[in-house]
Design a protein around this motif. Structure first.
Motif, PDB file in Angstrom:
ATOM      1  N   UNK A   1       0.849  -1.185   0.000  1.00 37.34           N
ATOM      2  CA  UNK A   1       0.000   0.000   0.000  1.00 37.34           C
ATOM      3  C   UNK A   1       0.887   1.237   0.000  1.00 37.34           C
ATOM      4  N   UNK A   2       0.652   2.203  -0.892  1.00 36.78           N
ATOM      5  CA  UNK A   2       1.677   3.182  -1.196  1.00 36.78           C
ATOM      6  C   UNK A   2       1.219   4.596  -1.452  1.00 36.78           C
ATOM      7  N   UNK A   3       2.147   5.426  -1.816  1.00 34.66           N
ATOM      8  CA  UNK A   3       1.909   6.749  -2.369  1.00 34.66           C
ATOM      9  C   UNK A   3       3.090   7.077  -3.256  1.00 34.66           C
ATOM     10  N   UNK A   4       3.042   8.073  -4.117  1.00 33.22           N
ATOM     11  CA  UNK A   4       4.230   8.392  -4.878  1.00 33.22           C
ATOM     12  C   UNK A   4       5.314   8.845  -3.930  1.00 33.22           C
ATOM     13  N   UNK A   5       6.530   8.353  -3.993  1.00 32.08           N
ATOM     14  CA  UNK A   5       7.002   7.566  -5.077  1.00 32.08           C
ATOM     15  C   UNK A   5       6.870   6.064  -4.882  1.00 32.08           C
ATOM     16  N   UNK A   6       6.199   5.516  -4.004  1.00 32.95           N
ATOM     17  CA  UNK A   6       5.770   4.145  -3.962  1.00 32.95           C
ATOM     18  C   UNK A   6       4.274   4.295  -3.902  1.00 32.95           C
ATOM     19  N   UNK A 301      12.376  -8.059   5.442  1.00 30.04           N
ATOM     20  CA  UNK A 301      11.197  -7.181   5.448  1.00 30.04           C
ATOM     21  C   UNK A 301      11.452  -5.934   4.611  1.00 30.04           C
ATOM     22  N   UNK A 302      12.675  -5.393   4.695  1.00 31.53           N
ATOM     23  CA  UNK A 302      13.010  -4.219   3.887  1.00 31.53           C
ATOM     24  C   UNK A 302      12.979  -4.585   2.403  1.00 31.53           C
ATOM     25  N   UNK A 303      13.472  -5.783   2.076  1.00 26.23           N
ATOM     26  CA  UNK A 303      13.481  -6.221   0.686  1.00 26.23           C
ATOM     27  C   UNK A 303      12.060  -6.339   0.146  1.00 26.23           C
ATOM     28  N   UNK A 304      11.144  -6.870   0.967  1.00 24.02           N
ATOM     29  CA  UNK A 304       9.748  -6.991   0.522  1.00 24.02           C
ATOM     30  C   UNK A 304       9.155  -5.609   0.244  1.00 24.02           C
ATOM     31  N   UNK A 305       9.460  -4.659   1.117  1.00 20.76           N
ATOM     32  CA  UNK A 305       8.977  -3.298   0.892  1.00 20.76           C
ATOM     33  C   UNK A 305       9.573  -2.711  -0.386  1.00 20.76           C
ATOM     34  N   UNK A 306      10.883  -2.979  -0.581  1.00 18.36           N
ATOM     35  CA  UNK A 306      11.567  -2.401  -1.748  1.00 18.36           C
ATOM     36  C   UNK A 306      11.046  -2.992  -3.050  1.00 18.36           C
ATOM     37  N   UNK A 307      10.557  -4.240  -3.011  1.00 20.85           N
ATOM     38  CA  UNK A 307       9.990  -4.847  -4.217  1.00 20.85           C
ATOM     39  C   UNK A 307       8.701  -4.144  -4.639  1.00 20.85           C
ATOM     40  N   UNK A 308       8.025  -3.521  -3.681  1.00 17.84           N
ATOM     41  CA  UNK A 308       6.732  -2.885  -3.962  1.00 17.84           C
ATOM     42  C   UNK A 308       6.811  -1.373  -4.089  1.00 17.84           C
ATOM     43  N   UNK A 309       7.801  -0.766  -3.416  1.00 21.12           N
ATOM     44  CA  UNK A 309       7.839   0.689  -3.348  1.00 21.12           C
ATOM     45  C   UNK A 309       9.173   1.242  -3.831  1.00 21.12           C
ATOM     46  N   UNK A 310       9.147   2.476  -4.260  1.00 20.38           N
ATOM     47  CA  UNK A 310      10.358   3.101  -4.761  1.00 20.38           C
ATOM     48  C   UNK A 310      11.232   3.606  -3.620  1.00 20.38           C
ATOM     49  N   UNK A 311      12.519   3.721  -3.940  1.00 25.07           N
ATOM     50  CA  UNK A 311      13.522   4.094  -2.940  1.00 25.07           C
ATOM     51  C   UNK A 311      13.188   5.414  -2.252  1.00 25.07           C
ATOM     52  N   UNK A 312      12.866   6.456  -3.024  1.00 25.67           N
ATOM     53  CA  UNK A 312      12.636   7.780  -2.450  1.00 25.67           C
ATOM     54  C   UNK A 312      11.482   7.743  -1.464  1.00 25.67           C
ATOM     55  N   UNK A 313      10.425   7.032  -1.816  1.00 29.15           N
ATOM     56  CA  UNK A 313       9.265   6.922  -0.918  1.00 29.15           C
ATOM     57  C   UNK A 313       9.651   6.264   0.397  1.00 29.15           C
ATOM     58  N   UNK A 314      10.327   5.122   0.346  1.00 30.16           N
ATOM     59  CA  UNK A 314      10.697   4.402   1.560  1.00 30.16           C
ATOM     60  C   UNK A 314      11.682   5.203   2.404  1.00 30.16           C
ATOM     61  N   UNK A 315      12.634   5.859   1.757  1.00 32.21           N
ATOM     62  CA  UNK A 315      13.591   6.686   2.491  1.00 32.21           C
ATOM     63  C   UNK A 315      12.874   7.792   3.264  1.00 32.21           C
ATOM     64  N   UNK A 316      11.944   8.477   2.580  1.00 29.93           N
ATOM     65  CA  UNK A 316      11.237   9.585   3.215  1.00 29.93           C
ATOM     66  C   UNK A 316      10.318   9.097   4.329  1.00 29.93           C
ATOM     67  N   UNK A 317       9.683   7.934   4.129  1.00 21.22           N
ATOM     68  CA  UNK A 317       8.808   7.396   5.187  1.00 21.22           C
ATOM     69  C   UNK A 317       9.619   7.030   6.426  1.00 21.22           C
ATOM     70  N   UNK A 318      10.794   6.414   6.230  1.00 13.27           N
ATOM     71  CA  UNK A 318      11.634   6.027   7.365  1.00 13.27           C
ATOM     72  C   UNK A 318      12.122   7.260   8.118  1.00 13.27           C
ATOM     73  N   UNK A 319      12.516   8.300   7.382  1.00 11.98           N
ATOM     74  CA  UNK A 319      12.961   9.537   8.033  1.00 11.98           C
ATOM     75  C   UNK A 319      11.832  10.183   8.815  1.00 11.98           C
ATOM     76  N   UNK A 320      10.644  10.249   8.205  1.00 10.74           N
ATOM     77  CA  UNK A 320       9.496  10.844   8.879  1.00 10.74           C
ATOM     78  C   UNK A 320       9.108  10.033  10.108  1.00 10.74           C
TER      79      UNK A 320
END
Length: 456
Positions: A1-6, A301-320
């Motif tokens: 479940x995502x948002x741009x960029x995932x 778990x990170x790999x599963x997320x990365x298969x579905x979502x883009x790097x920028x999205x995951x990076x920003x979510x983790x920082x937030x």
């Protein structure tokens, strides 16, 4: 479940597919019957002015849905974006630069106008709060945009303000969504392949179990033509139309096979998907792994997320997540921060009340003022690696959302231009906004003054 960029796709729109999977068409309407499991659904689209949405319009629809999520799911359904920023999100930016005639700006404008013009009627097929309902709507209810004087053409200064239908907004706010791998979609060469991918990815999701996509399904070819919104297309033409797309999706590792069988009215099409776990692994970025490992999220778990979502999205979510967790905004006692972070990345709509960058809290009487971080500190760090164009786009996005009710679309255009051309510094302008954060109307007055725009 995502948002741009995932990114997300709203599940009703994904399952029903309201965009015709052809590159070009003169059709002004279509009327089809599709099946969602045992549910028979009648869908009609009428768009006499600009024609029915088709082709690349599916990508524009995904953009609008995710902009709504990014902008905090506003209750009024109104979102603000720039045409140039939209092309970046769509992956059309480089193409637009090569097209001196502004062709891709034209495609974006016509797509938005088709979504405003097209009237959809769905009988017993829109799922809302667990029940099947009737629905009738225009995806875009209102549309405003700026252009050069005497022109109707989008350009790199164009600012767009539009309102999405309440039906879709309520569904997005309720979390009735599925992941949409836009990085993979943009990697596909043909617009028709990208359209088919989005239809397939919606068809393989069971609305009752959206986290368990199907590994295969079989469909009557006539029914599939209806699902692709090309009713009446001859079977041999339909086979030829999707032959190249099937080949590309197999080569890209999304499909294992696409096979036709049977004769006459009994021709069926079977799709076999490459299971998510067998698709080629996307290399994990070191800094992304470090951000998640800090909260004890395992590599798998990170790999599963990365298969579905883009790097920028995951990076920003983790920082937030880190900022909100440390500020105590995610609960007083979190027993499993790793699980919470994974949910924070998968389901951002559950945490939509948290803004991207929060102004600092006022210090308590016992807390020295010097211990309170200035918003400019974290903003300066965030903006340090951005180009001027990226900084201008980010600053405008954050300022325009709360000011959309207080500035006209022409005034928003002037603000965007001033940020892009350097008349206003993006970082300093954003810092100033945070000093006015609780008084958007007062800041709108300040913005007009800085732009030299008359006050209303």
């Amino acid at each position: 479940m995502t948002k741009p960029e995932g990114k997300f796709d709203e599940l009703n729109l994904a399952k029903l597919n309201l965009v015709s999977a052809v590159d070009a068409t003169d059709a002004a309407e279509w009327n089809v019957t599709v099946h969602l499991g045992d549910q028979e659904v009648s869908i009609q689209c009428q768009s006499p002015i600009y024609g029915v949405p088709h082709g690349l319009d599916g990508e524009v629809m995904a953009l609008l849905l995710n902009e709504y999520l990014i902008q905090g799911c506003p209750d009024d359904g109104v979102i603000v974006l720039t045409a140039s920023g939209a092309l970046v999100e769509l992956g059309w930016q480089d193409k637009a630069r090569k097209k001196t005639n502004g062709n891709y700006y034209g495609l974006l404008r016509r797509s938005l106008q088709r979504f405003q013009s097209a009237n959809y009627s769905i009988r017993e097929g829109w799922k809302e709060r667990g029940r099947w309902t009737h629905a009738q709507f225009h995806l875009v209810e209102t549309l405003e945009f700026t252009t050069q004087a005497g022109s109707k053409v989008f350009d790199n200064r164009t600012v767009i303000r539009l309102k999405l239908t309440e039906r879709v907004c309520e569904s997005l706010k309720s979390g009735y969504v599925k992941p949409l791998d836009t990085a993979f979609m943009r990697s596909l060469a043909r617009p028709r392949t990208r359209a088919l991918y989005r239809i397939l990815d919606g068809a393989r999701y069971d609305s009752a179990q959206p986290d368990q996509p199907l590994d295969s399904f079989e469909v009557n070819l006539k029914d599939w033509a209806n699902q692709c919104k090309v009713p009446g297309m001859r079977k041999d033409n339909l086979k030829r139309a999707f032959e190249a797309s099937h080949k590309e999706l197999v080569e890209k590792g999304y499909l294992r096979a696409a096979q036709f069988s049977g004769r006459g009215e009994q021709v069926t099409l079977r799709y076999d998907f490459v299971p998510q776990g067998e698709r080629p692994l996307i290399p994990l970025e070191d800094d992304l792994l470090e951000l998640f490992s800090r909260w004890r999220v395992g590599r798998a778990a990170v790999q599963r997320l990365r298969q579905q979502h883009e790097y920028v999205y995951l990076r920003d979510r983790a920082r937030l997540f880190g900022k909100e967790y440390e500020a105590g905004n995610l609960g007083k006692s979190v027993m499993n921060p790793a699980g919470l972070l994974v949910d924070f990345a998968r389901n951002p709509q559950k945490y939509q009340a948290l803004s991207e960058v929060l102004p600092p809290k006022k210090p308590s009487r016992m807390q020295p003022l010097l211990e309170v971080p200035e918003p400019g500190d974290q903003l300066a760090e965030e903006f340090a690696s951005l180009t001027h164009a990226e900084a201008a786009r980010k600053a405008f996005g954050r300022i325009a959302r709360p000011l959309k009710k207080h500035l006209s679309v022409a005034e928003l255009d002037a603000l965007s231009t001033a940020l892009n051309e350097g008349a206003l510094d993006p970082l300093e302008t954003l810092k100033q906004w945070y000093r006015y954060a609780s008084k958007p109307e007062a800041y709108a007055v300040e913005v007009r003054a800085r732009l030299g725009v008359p006050q209303p």
